[in-house]
Design a protein around this motif. Structure first.
Motif, short mmCIF file in Angstrom:
data_model
loop_
_atom_site.label_atom_id
_atom_site.label_comp_id
_atom_site.label_asym_id
_atom_site.label_seq_id
_atom_site.Cartn_x
_atom_site.Cartn_y
_atom_site.Cartn_z
N THR A 53 0.83 -1.26 0.09
CA THR A 53 0.05 0.08 -0.01
C THR A 53 0.94 1.22 -0.03
O THR A 53 0.36 2.22 -0.35
N VAL A 54 2.13 1.37 0.44
CA VAL A 54 3.01 2.28 0.53
C VAL A 54 3.56 2.47 -0.76
O VAL A 54 3.75 3.48 -1.32
N ILE A 55 3.96 1.33 -1.51
CA ILE A 55 4.69 1.30 -2.91
C ILE A 55 3.74 1.40 -3.93
O ILE A 55 4.19 2.02 -5.05
N ALA A 56 2.39 1.06 -4.03
CA ALA A 56 1.62 1.04 -5.02
C ALA A 56 1.45 2.52 -5.67
O ALA A 56 1.36 2.61 -6.93
N PRO A 57 1.28 3.61 -4.89
CA PRO A 57 1.10 4.88 -5.78
C PRO A 57 2.17 5.34 -6.49
O PRO A 57 2.09 5.97 -7.58
N TYR A 58 3.62 4.69 -6.48
CA TYR A 58 4.48 5.21 -7.17
C TYR A 58 4.41 4.54 -8.56
O TYR A 58 5.19 4.99 -9.54
N PHE A 59 3.70 3.35 -9.04
CA PHE A 59 3.29 2.89 -10.06
C PHE A 59 2.65 4.00 -11.24
O PHE A 59 2.48 4.07 -12.18
N ALA A 60 1.71 4.79 -10.45
CA ALA A 60 0.98 5.91 -10.98
C ALA A 60 1.79 7.32 -11.30
O ALA A 60 1.04 8.15 -11.23
N THR A 61 2.82 7.28 -10.98
CA THR A 61 3.73 8.46 -10.72
C THR A 61 4.10 8.83 -12.32
O THR A 61 4.29 7.96 -13.16
N ASP A 62 4.32 10.18 -12.50
CA ASP A 62 5.01 10.61 -13.84
C ASP A 62 6.26 11.02 -13.62
O ASP A 62 6.89 11.57 -14.59
N ARG A 63 6.91 10.74 -12.39
CA ARG A 63 8.48 11.23 -12.32
C ARG A 63 9.29 9.83 -12.76
O ARG A 63 9.15 8.77 -12.27
N PRO A 64 10.33 10.32 -13.72
CA PRO A 64 10.93 9.13 -14.35
C PRO A 64 12.06 8.61 -13.26
O PRO A 64 11.97 7.24 -13.08
N ALA A 65 12.54 9.30 -12.20
CA ALA A 65 13.27 8.78 -11.24
C ALA A 65 12.45 7.69 -10.28
O ALA A 65 13.04 6.58 -9.94
N ASP A 66 11.28 7.88 -9.90
CA ASP A 66 10.55 7.02 -9.12
C ASP A 66 10.30 5.79 -10.08
O ASP A 66 10.38 4.76 -9.39
N LEU A 67 9.81 5.90 -11.24
CA LEU A 67 9.74 4.48 -12.25
C LEU A 67 10.86 3.89 -12.50
O LEU A 67 11.00 2.82 -12.27
N ILE A 68 11.93 4.48 -12.53
CA ILE A 68 13.35 3.69 -12.61
C ILE A 68 13.69 3.15 -11.24
O ILE A 68 13.97 1.91 -11.40
N ALA A 69 13.30 3.72 -10.30
CA ALA A 69 13.74 3.34 -8.87
C ALA A 69 12.63 1.97 -8.61
O ALA A 69 13.30 1.05 -8.05
N LEU A 70 11.65 2.20 -8.94
CA LEU A 70 10.78 1.06 -8.79
C LEU A 70 10.95 0.00 -9.60
O LEU A 70 11.16 -1.22 -9.24
#
Length: 98
Positions: free
Chosen positions: A51-68
């Protein structure tokens, strides 16, 4: 800067996770658990982490998507602690660099 609502949310999520563990112990302390029930009980904290990690799947920030993506790759090869550390480190470095 971290907002107050985020801190309160994290603290409440931690309390709920702790309470589910304690309540499970208190309710089931005198019973023998089968393998299926034991597996569900051990997976519960992971469900809360999602539940903490899931919102980062919907982010538009490339750094977060790559880190994920890095975290998911590490999770397929290593145990929980190295995966968490790799996720935190990659998110920090990528946010700093990008």
């Amino acid at each position: 800067m971290i907002e107050t609502a985020d801190i309160v949310t994290f603290l409440l999520m931690g309390c709920v996770t702790y309470l589910t563990r304690i309540m499970g112990y208190l309710i089931l302390r005198n019973r023998t658990l089968g393998p299926g029930t034991r597996a569900v009980m051990e997976a519960a904290p992971g469900c809360v982490l999602i539940t903490v990690i899931a919102p980062y799947f919907a982010t538009d920030r490339p750094a977060d998507l790559i880190a994920l993506a890095i975290t998911l790759i590490v999770a397929t090869r290593f145990s929980f602690l190295p995966t968490v550390l790799a996720g935190i480190a990659s998110a920090f470095l990528l946010r700093h660099l990008m």
